[in-house]
Scaffold this motif. Structure first.
Motif, short mmCIF file in Angstrom:
data_model
loop_
_atom_site.label_atom_id
_atom_site.label_comp_id
_atom_site.label_asym_id
_atom_site.label_seq_id
_atom_site.Cartn_x
_atom_site.Cartn_y
_atom_site.Cartn_z
N ALA A 177 0.95 -1.04 -0.09
CA ALA A 177 -0.11 0.10 -0.08
C ALA A 177 0.94 1.21 -0.06
O ALA A 177 2.10 1.15 0.48
CB ALA A 177 -0.93 0.11 1.11
N GLY A 178 0.42 2.28 -0.73
CA GLY A 178 1.05 3.53 -0.69
C GLY A 178 0.18 4.76 -0.77
O GLY A 178 -0.87 4.60 -1.23
N LEU A 179 0.72 5.73 -0.38
CA LEU A 179 0.14 7.04 -0.65
C LEU A 179 0.97 8.09 -0.98
O LEU A 179 2.18 8.41 -0.30
CB LEU A 179 -0.65 7.34 0.76
N THR A 180 0.57 8.88 -1.95
CA THR A 180 1.38 10.16 -2.38
C THR A 180 0.81 11.29 -1.64
O THR A 180 -0.37 11.42 -1.44
CB THR A 180 1.33 10.39 -3.86
N TRP A 181 1.60 12.42 -1.49
CA TRP A 181 1.07 13.64 -0.86
C TRP A 181 1.63 14.72 -1.66
O TRP A 181 2.74 14.81 -1.94
CB TRP A 181 1.47 13.81 0.48
N SER A 182 0.66 15.70 -2.16
CA SER A 182 1.06 16.80 -2.78
C SER A 182 0.80 17.98 -1.99
O SER A 182 -0.39 18.29 -1.84
CB SER A 182 0.50 16.92 -4.06
N ALA A 183 1.78 19.00 -1.65
CA ALA A 183 1.26 20.11 -0.79
C ALA A 183 0.78 21.13 -1.70
O ALA A 183 -0.26 21.76 -1.22
CB ALA A 183 2.68 20.55 -0.27
N ALA A 184 1.10 21.15 -2.90
CA ALA A 184 0.40 22.23 -3.85
C ALA A 184 -1.05 21.95 -4.21
O ALA A 184 -1.64 22.89 -4.29
CB ALA A 184 1.23 22.34 -4.95
N TRP A 185 -1.29 20.57 -4.25
CA TRP A 185 -2.59 20.33 -4.48
C TRP A 185 -3.42 19.94 -3.39
O TRP A 185 -4.64 19.48 -3.49
CB TRP A 185 -2.61 18.99 -5.68
N ASN B 143 -2.82 10.39 -3.74
CA ASN B 143 -3.35 9.15 -4.49
C ASN B 143 -2.89 8.06 -3.62
O ASN B 143 -1.93 7.90 -2.90
CB ASN B 143 -2.43 9.45 -5.92
N THR B 144 -3.56 6.83 -4.10
CA THR B 144 -3.16 5.70 -3.14
C THR B 144 -3.11 4.44 -4.25
O THR B 144 -3.34 4.29 -5.38
CB THR B 144 -4.45 5.23 -2.25
N TYR B 145 -2.34 3.23 -3.52
CA TYR B 145 -2.11 2.28 -4.32
C TYR B 145 -2.16 1.06 -3.33
O TYR B 145 -1.76 1.14 -2.21
CB TYR B 145 -0.51 2.31 -4.86
N TYR B 146 -2.81 0.10 -3.76
CA TYR B 146 -2.77 -1.28 -3.13
C TYR B 146 -2.58 -2.42 -3.89
O TYR B 146 -2.92 -2.39 -5.22
CB TYR B 146 -4.42 -1.24 -2.62
N ALA B 147 -1.96 -3.21 -3.47
CA ALA B 147 -1.42 -4.70 -3.97
C ALA B 147 -2.89 -5.38 -4.20
O ALA B 147 -3.64 -5.35 -3.22
CB ALA B 147 -0.19 -5.39 -3.52
N ASP B 148 -2.94 -5.92 -5.10
CA ASP B 148 -3.88 -7.03 -5.38
C ASP B 148 -4.50 -7.83 -3.99
O ASP B 148 -5.69 -7.98 -3.62
CB ASP B 148 -4.10 -7.56 -6.57
N ARG C 33 -9.45 -4.76 1.74
CA ARG C 33 -9.05 -5.14 3.17
C ARG C 33 -8.23 -4.18 3.79
O ARG C 33 -8.59 -3.99 5.03
CB ARG C 33 -8.41 -6.51 3.28
N PHE C 34 -7.29 -3.67 3.24
CA PHE C 34 -6.38 -2.47 3.88
C PHE C 34 -6.72 -1.07 3.20
O PHE C 34 -7.14 -1.01 2.11
CB PHE C 34 -4.82 -3.04 3.59
N ALA C 35 -6.56 -0.09 4.26
CA ALA C 35 -6.63 1.29 3.87
C ALA C 35 -5.71 1.97 4.37
O ALA C 35 -5.33 1.94 5.53
CB ALA C 35 -8.02 1.65 4.43
N ILE C 36 -4.96 2.86 3.52
CA ILE C 36 -4.03 3.53 4.08
C ILE C 36 -4.42 5.31 4.17
O ILE C 36 -5.32 5.47 3.24
CB ILE C 36 -2.71 3.64 3.09
N SER C 37 -4.03 5.82 5.01
CA SER C 37 -4.39 7.16 5.28
C SER C 37 -3.32 8.26 5.90
O SER C 37 -2.46 7.39 6.47
CB SER C 37 -5.84 7.29 6.18
#
Length: 130
Positions: free
Chosen positions: A48-56, A60-65, A70-74
């Motif tokens: 799982a992954g999460l990007t952060w843009s301070a400007a925007w 955006n998130t990513y999850y493996a299949d 089942r999992f949530a990133i925040s």
């Protein structure tokens, strides 16, 4: 940048755990945080992954299949912490979990290239009993 991970433990199948990854130090305006897991003798796998843009002010998130649905990133910006909520855990989720930070992330997507993640937290053991 230093990452402090917490929240691992032992849980029965079907249960839930939440991992936390707190960042300290100076982070860039665009970064990504990924949660990896590593089985003995294998390479870490981004789940799982999460990007952060301070400007925007966007993510955006990513999850493996294997964990999708089942999992949530925040992210909690005030606490400089990224969470991984893990539900419906299965015995095959048993691994050592690591958080890692990509300090130069493209804000549009989470990179799955492990080499982009320059900073790593210590591992947290997650054990799911059947």
């Amino acid at each position: 940048v230093q990452l402090q991970a917490s929240g691992g433990g032992l849980v029965q199948a079907g249960g839930s755990l939440t991992l936390a990854c707190e960042a300290s130090g100076r982070t860039s305006s665009n970064y990504a945080v990924g949660w990896f897991r590593q089985a003995p003798g294998k390479e870490p796998e981004l789940i799982a992954g999460l990007t952060w843009s301070a400007a925007w002010s966007s993510t955006n998130t990513y999850y493996a299949d294997s964990v999708k649905g089942r999992f949530a990133i925040s992210r909690d910006g005030d606490k400089n912490t990224v969470y991984l909520q893990m539900n419906s855990l299965k015995p095959e989720d048993t691994d050592v979990y690591y958080c890692a930070l990509d300090p130069a992330s493209n804000p549009r997507y989470v990179s799955t290239a492990r080499t982009r993640y320059r900073y790593w937290g210590q591992g947290s053991q997650v054990t799911v009993s059947s």
